[in-house]
Design a protein around this motif. Structure first.
Motif, PDB file in Angstrom:
ATOM      1  N   ARG A  12     -27.306  32.507 -24.439  1.00 12.85           N
ATOM      2  CA  ARG A  12     -26.001  32.355 -23.667  1.00 12.85           C
ATOM      3  C   ARG A  12     -26.193  33.514 -22.477  1.00 12.85           C
ATOM      4  O   ARG A  12     -25.971  33.267 -21.370  1.00 12.85           O
ATOM      5  CB  ARG A  12     -25.016  32.225 -24.344  1.00 12.85           C
ATOM      6  N   ASP A  13     -26.332  34.775 -23.270  1.00 10.96           N
ATOM      7  CA  ASP A  13     -26.324  35.901 -22.346  1.00 10.96           C
ATOM      8  C   ASP A  13     -27.286  35.934 -21.170  1.00 10.96           C
ATOM      9  O   ASP A  13     -27.122  36.300 -20.392  1.00 10.96           O
ATOM     10  CB  ASP A  13     -26.343  37.170 -23.296  1.00 10.96           C
ATOM     11  N   ASN A  14     -28.493  35.261 -21.612  1.00  8.96           N
ATOM     12  CA  ASN A  14     -29.561  35.120 -20.679  1.00  8.96           C
ATOM     13  C   ASN A  14     -29.092  34.405 -19.488  1.00  8.96           C
ATOM     14  O   ASN A  14     -29.448  34.586 -18.258  1.00  8.96           O
ATOM     15  CB  ASN A  14     -30.714  34.720 -21.158  1.00  8.96           C
ATOM     16  N   TYR A  15     -28.616  33.002 -19.992  1.00  7.49           N
ATOM     17  CA  TYR A  15     -28.061  32.222 -18.989  1.00  7.49           C
ATOM     18  C   TYR A  15     -27.124  33.072 -17.913  1.00  7.49           C
ATOM     19  O   TYR A  15     -27.209  32.985 -16.644  1.00  7.49           O
ATOM     20  CB  TYR A  15     -27.273  30.885 -19.442  1.00  7.49           C
ATOM     21  N   PHE A  16     -26.294  33.576 -18.538  1.00  7.24           N
ATOM     22  CA  PHE A  16     -25.151  34.287 -17.769  1.00  7.24           C
ATOM     23  C   PHE A  16     -25.890  35.150 -16.863  1.00  7.24           C
ATOM     24  O   PHE A  16     -25.326  35.504 -15.710  1.00  7.24           O
ATOM     25  CB  PHE A  16     -24.009  34.852 -18.644  1.00  7.24           C
ATOM     26  N   ARG A  17     -26.705  35.950 -17.359  1.00 11.53           N
ATOM     27  CA  ARG A  17     -27.128  37.261 -16.323  1.00 11.53           C
ATOM     28  C   ARG A  17     -28.051  36.483 -15.380  1.00 11.53           C
ATOM     29  O   ARG A  17     -27.988  36.920 -14.171  1.00 11.53           O
ATOM     30  CB  ARG A  17     -28.299  37.597 -17.304  1.00 11.53           C
TER      31      ARG A  17
ATOM     32  N   VAL B 135     -26.124  28.565  -9.904  1.00 10.39           N
ATOM     33  CA  VAL B 135     -24.859  28.037 -10.113  1.00 10.39           C
ATOM     34  C   VAL B 135     -24.972  27.968 -11.709  1.00 10.39           C
ATOM     35  O   VAL B 135     -25.830  27.345 -12.165  1.00 10.39           O
ATOM     36  CB  VAL B 135     -24.260  27.019  -9.511  1.00 10.39           C
ATOM     37  N   ILE B 136     -23.881  28.553 -12.449  1.00  9.82           N
ATOM     38  CA  ILE B 136     -24.149  27.979 -13.882  1.00  9.82           C
ATOM     39  C   ILE B 136     -22.666  27.274 -14.480  1.00  9.82           C
ATOM     40  O   ILE B 136     -21.493  27.837 -13.976  1.00  9.82           O
ATOM     41  CB  ILE B 136     -24.213  29.339 -14.838  1.00  9.82           C
ATOM     42  N   MET B 137     -23.035  26.301 -14.954  1.00  9.12           N
ATOM     43  CA  MET B 137     -21.850  25.427 -15.428  1.00  9.12           C
ATOM     44  C   MET B 137     -21.355  25.778 -16.723  1.00  9.12           C
ATOM     45  O   MET B 137     -22.392  25.849 -17.907  1.00  9.12           O
ATOM     46  CB  MET B 137     -22.005  23.928 -15.675  1.00  9.12           C
ATOM     47  N   VAL B 138     -20.311  26.501 -17.031  1.00  6.42           N
ATOM     48  CA  VAL B 138     -19.844  26.416 -18.456  1.00  6.42           C
ATOM     49  C   VAL B 138     -18.423  26.102 -18.831  1.00  6.42           C
ATOM     50  O   VAL B 138     -17.738  25.568 -18.240  1.00  6.42           O
ATOM     51  CB  VAL B 138     -19.531  28.274 -18.614  1.00  6.42           C
TER      52      VAL B 138
END
Length: 201
Positions: free
Chosen positions: A76-81, A14-17
């Motif tokens: 950021r893109d790495n996190y989202f990926r 899960v990613i918190m944004v």
């Protein structure tokens, strides 16, 4: 003794944004440790892992609480990926943070190249209703437009904190089951899909 090879519980990432100050860390810490931390100054992204029971099944949740480095697009893109589901958080007391959810949503869809990603829109700080700047209806309309659930939470009173994490994990789990079905029974289709993807790129 025959029960030796223990199956690792499924891991849901899960990613918190959301903008700074909307309570991403407060929600995460409330969910992880049952404590409310009001002035948490995050300097780096923090990752948390916890075993929980999801509808009677033991699973692990891995929460990445993003902070600070969202300015670096590559990070950021790495996190989202790496994320399998997203809690996109704004504060109901701050319209700017609500407007920012649009950009987060677009970035996630761009990186994931998939508009059906498990995703919840979360209006935090529901205990501060008298300072509300974003109406429930406004947020609900945006969630409807995106085809995602909208939930209001309070990290302070713990209202709906577990709900948003559990609901998101259920979506992630359902998504994984669908993907397994697709990849198991249809070897040939998978190759077709890959070819199509190359054409789009």
């Amino acid at each position: 003794m025959s029960k030796r090879p223990a199956v690792q519980p499924a891991l849901h990432k899960v990613i918190m944004v959301g903008s700074g100050g909307v309570g991403k860390s407060a929600l995460t810490l409330q969910f992880m440790y049952d404590e409310f931390v009001e002035d948490y100054e995050p300097t780096k992204a923090d990752s948390y892992r916890k075993k929980i029971l999801l509808d009677g099944e033991e699973v692990q949740i891995d929460i990445l609480d993003t902070a600070g480095q969202e300015d670096y697009a590559a990070i950021r893109d790495n996190y989202f990926r790496s994320g399998e589901g997203f809690l996109c958080i704004f504060s109901i007391t701050e319209d700017e943070s609500f407007q920012a959810t649009q950009e987060f949503r677009e970035q996630i869809l761009r990186v994931k190249n998939d508009d059906n990603i498990p995703f919840l829109l979360v209006g935090n700080k529901s205990d501060l209703d008298e300072k509300r700047k974003v109406t429930f209806q406004e947020a609900q309309d945006r969630a409807n437009k995106w085809g995602v659930p909208y939930v209001e939470t309070s990290a302070k009173t713990r209202e709906n904190v577990d709900k948003v994490f559990y609901d998101l994990m259920r979506e992630i789990r359902a998504r994984k089951k669908d993907e397994n079905k697709t990849s198991n029974g249809r070897g040939k289709d998978k190759n077709k899909k890959k070819k199509l993807k190359c054409v789009i790129l």
